[in-house]
Design a protein around this motif. Sequence first.
Motif, short mmCIF file in Angstrom:
data_model
loop_
_atom_site.label_atom_id
_atom_site.label_comp_id
_atom_site.label_asym_id
_atom_site.label_seq_id
_atom_site.Cartn_x
_atom_site.Cartn_y
_atom_site.Cartn_z
N GLN A 169 -1.31 -70.86 -4.44
CA GLN A 169 -0.29 -70.59 -5.46
C GLN A 169 -0.86 -69.75 -6.60
O GLN A 169 -2.05 -69.84 -6.93
CB GLN A 169 0.26 -71.91 -6.00
CG GLN A 169 0.94 -72.76 -4.95
CD GLN A 169 2.09 -72.03 -4.28
OE1 GLN A 169 3.05 -71.63 -4.94
NE2 GLN A 169 2.00 -71.84 -2.96
N PRO A 170 -0.04 -68.92 -7.23
CA PRO A 170 -0.50 -68.14 -8.37
C PRO A 170 -1.07 -69.04 -9.46
O PRO A 170 -0.49 -70.07 -9.81
CB PRO A 170 0.79 -67.44 -8.85
CG PRO A 170 1.65 -67.36 -7.63
CD PRO A 170 1.37 -68.63 -6.87
N GLY A 171 -2.24 -68.67 -9.98
CA GLY A 171 -2.87 -69.45 -11.04
C GLY A 171 -3.64 -70.66 -10.57
O GLY A 171 -4.25 -71.36 -11.38
N GLU A 172 -3.64 -70.89 -9.27
CA GLU A 172 -4.35 -72.06 -8.70
C GLU A 172 -5.78 -71.66 -8.33
O GLU A 172 -5.98 -70.69 -7.61
CB GLU A 172 -3.59 -72.54 -7.47
CG GLU A 172 -4.13 -73.78 -6.82
CD GLU A 172 -3.30 -74.20 -5.61
OE1 GLU A 172 -2.63 -75.24 -5.69
OE2 GLU A 172 -3.32 -73.46 -4.61
N ASP A 173 -6.76 -72.43 -8.84
CA ASP A 173 -8.16 -72.08 -8.60
C ASP A 173 -8.79 -72.84 -7.44
O ASP A 173 -9.55 -72.29 -6.66
CB ASP A 173 -8.99 -72.32 -9.87
CG ASP A 173 -8.59 -71.38 -10.99
OD1 ASP A 173 -8.21 -70.24 -10.71
OD2 ASP A 173 -8.65 -71.81 -12.16
N GLY A 174 -8.49 -74.12 -7.34
CA GLY A 174 -9.12 -74.94 -6.31
C GLY A 174 -8.53 -74.71 -4.94
O GLY A 174 -7.58 -73.93 -4.75
N ILE A 175 -9.12 -75.38 -3.95
CA ILE A 175 -8.63 -75.33 -2.57
C ILE A 175 -8.09 -76.71 -2.23
O ILE A 175 -8.85 -77.65 -1.98
CB ILE A 175 -9.74 -74.91 -1.59
CG1 ILE A 175 -10.22 -73.50 -1.90
CG2 ILE A 175 -9.25 -75.01 -0.15
CD1 ILE A 175 -11.33 -73.00 -0.99
N GLY A 176 -6.76 -76.84 -2.25
CA GLY A 176 -6.14 -78.09 -1.88
C GLY A 176 -6.22 -78.33 -0.39
O GLY A 176 -6.60 -77.45 0.38
N ASP A 177 -5.82 -79.52 0.04
CA ASP A 177 -5.92 -79.87 1.45
C ASP A 177 -5.05 -78.95 2.32
O ASP A 177 -5.45 -78.58 3.43
CB ASP A 177 -5.52 -81.33 1.66
CG ASP A 177 -6.54 -82.30 1.11
OD1 ASP A 177 -7.68 -81.87 0.84
OD2 ASP A 177 -6.20 -83.48 0.94
N GLY A 178 -3.86 -78.59 1.82
CA GLY A 178 -2.99 -77.72 2.60
C GLY A 178 -3.58 -76.33 2.78
O GLY A 178 -3.57 -75.78 3.88
N TYR A 179 -4.10 -75.76 1.70
CA TYR A 179 -4.70 -74.43 1.78
C TYR A 179 -5.97 -74.47 2.63
O TYR A 179 -6.25 -73.53 3.40
CB TYR A 179 -5.00 -73.90 0.38
CG TYR A 179 -5.50 -72.47 0.36
CD1 TYR A 179 -5.00 -71.50 1.23
CD2 TYR A 179 -6.50 -72.08 -0.55
CE1 TYR A 179 -5.48 -70.19 1.20
CE2 TYR A 179 -6.96 -70.77 -0.60
CZ TYR A 179 -6.45 -69.84 0.28
OH TYR A 179 -6.93 -68.54 0.26
N LEU A 180 -6.72 -75.56 2.54
CA LEU A 180 -7.92 -75.70 3.37
C LEU A 180 -7.54 -75.71 4.85
O LEU A 180 -8.22 -75.10 5.69
CB LEU A 180 -8.65 -76.99 3.00
CG LEU A 180 -9.95 -77.27 3.75
CD1 LEU A 180 -10.96 -76.16 3.53
CD2 LEU A 180 -10.54 -78.62 3.31
N LYS A 181 -6.45 -76.39 5.17
CA LYS A 181 -5.97 -76.41 6.55
C LYS A 181 -5.61 -75.01 7.03
O LYS A 181 -5.93 -74.61 8.16
CB LYS A 181 -4.77 -77.34 6.64
CG LYS A 181 -4.17 -77.49 8.04
CD LYS A 181 -2.98 -78.44 7.99
CE LYS A 181 -2.31 -78.56 9.35
NZ LYS A 181 -1.11 -79.44 9.31
N LEU A 182 -4.96 -74.22 6.17
CA LEU A 182 -4.60 -72.84 6.51
C LEU A 182 -5.85 -71.99 6.69
O LEU A 182 -5.94 -71.20 7.65
CB LEU A 182 -3.70 -72.25 5.43
CG LEU A 182 -3.33 -70.77 5.60
CD1 LEU A 182 -2.65 -70.51 6.94
CD2 LEU A 182 -2.46 -70.30 4.44
N LEU A 183 -6.82 -72.12 5.81
CA LEU A 183 -8.06 -71.35 5.96
C LEU A 183 -8.78 -71.70 7.25
O LEU A 183 -9.36 -70.82 7.91
CB LEU A 183 -8.98 -71.60 4.75
CG LEU A 183 -8.51 -71.02 3.41
CD1 LEU A 183 -9.43 -71.50 2.29
CD2 LEU A 183 -8.49 -69.50 3.46
#
Length: 593
Positions: A261-275
């Motif tokens: 998401q715009p302005g989001e710095d960390g890697i949440g669980d959902g984004y980690l799954k996508l990566l």
Amino acid sequence: MSTAVSYRIRPVAPEAHLFEVTLTVAQPAAAGQVLRLPAWIPGSYMIREFARHIVAIRAECGNQAVALAKLDKHSWQAAPVTGALSVHYTVYAFDLSVRGAYLDAERGFYNGTSVFLQADGCEHEPCEVEILPPQDKAQAKWQVATSLPALDTKKSGFGRYRAANYDELIDHPVELGEFQRVSFKACGVPHEFVVSGKYKADLKRLAADTKRICEWQIRFFGEPAPFERYVFMLFAGGDIYGGLEHRASTALVASRDDLPQPGEDGIGDGYLKLLGLISHEYFHTWNVKRMKPAAFTPYDLNREGHTTLLWAFEGITSYYDDLALVRCGLIDAQRYLGLLAKTITGVARGNGRSKQTLADSSFDAWTKYYRQDENSPNSIVSYYTKGSLAALALDLHIRQHTAGGKSLDTVMQALWQQWLADGRGLAEDEWERVAEQVTGLKLGKFFDLAIRSTRELPLAELLAGQGVEMQLVPADGAADGGSVVAEIVAPTARPTLGVKTGADAQGVKLVSVLDGGAAQAAGLAGGDVLIAVDGLKLNDLDKALRRYRVGDKLKLHAFRRDELLSFRVVLQGAPADTCRLRLAADGGAWIKG
């Protein structure tokens, strides 16, 4: 078009989900041209019978109708003609997965296996395809994204493309619509990320993070990359997830909530799954799109292609997908071990691991892994997840017995150099032979245990040698899928039914009933919907069971189809199937390479 085989495809009726395709064969077979559509798509090992989506088909030569005879479920033969043969057909496309074709007023997508008939005898001939835009003004701003080499295209991407042969033609999926795109270079090679659907995301960050993954993988196998450009095609939607690899692109579907998401710095669980998904499909560029079993060289898309090696091509890829995220600097060792703990837990909770070997899981993918039912957790093991653990075990075994001088990295890089030298597919026993040759180790006993038996992998022992303590303990609730901890403390075993559950409007649906559990002993079955426990309406099974102790007897009411049934259940303690990992201060050196 002047080539021996040419295609023209247009989204002719988005509202009806129909593509119109024309195939022209310049010099059809004298005895009558045979045409066929693939029965499956490489990378997804199940007969899918794509020809069932052809809703109308006709042939002509010189404006004269030509008879077509149906040979089988996916093949036709045209009557003999003198001159070019043109075959016109429409394809119904409403499969949102990465395996088929999709078309509506908002978006189009297709794999060549779903839309391009093969002309028998011409499969090795160069071919051209003209991608035409929809005629409705509502789609006037549509664009094309594909890794197919362009011949003559407009800025929008519509126009003519070429392929060296049929195999190449069907290995470049096409995305159509008003998508957003962002470009970057990885090791000097142009890459493009195309994202369609309704979403809000920081695409620059997605591109930057993906670039780190791509550059690590290219350098892992060695520059230059085996393609001139690469395209990621991602559809962001609701609760969806999946990917399918191709030689210079990948098709992905994921939840819109998993995008950064715009302005989001960390890697949440959902984004980690996508990566992790991005990393997995990109690693396949080497491991299965080029290096592959001899059974896939070449692919026979008319029937199953059995191999015992899917553990090596899917399992090893599943090992490196998350490992690459550490090694390229996106996550740290603790976060990686958290992912590993969940994988170990997922495998430990499947009783099928004691019944099916990884070799058999690979061979039976066509009839078991891709056709799962309510009993699958009791009867099969995944060559993805257990395959990734076998890869971890092999990596650590090699490192231990070569004092860190060799590793699974060594094997993968040697296999790649072998493929560059000869381009052959690997015989069923060849992967193991190469591993022994490049490591100097006798690995027969290891492969007999890990690949050809149902015995447990020696993960705890191997991880201990790397400064990682591992223990399996009872889960601390339904949401406990394994974790990294500062200290390993086994909780008191909570009461459990021994089931996998899902949501249902009436109560709690039993997706699977596990072997040896309390639910199976009581006669409950997969598909049953629990509605009451001891006369009280059931909404949350985990919460309800916390009112009881191991050994307690209770009465359950459930619907099986439209019949109300009652069951007497004796609660059992939760098994020790949940992984806890603890990293020592100086442990986990292998994670970073």
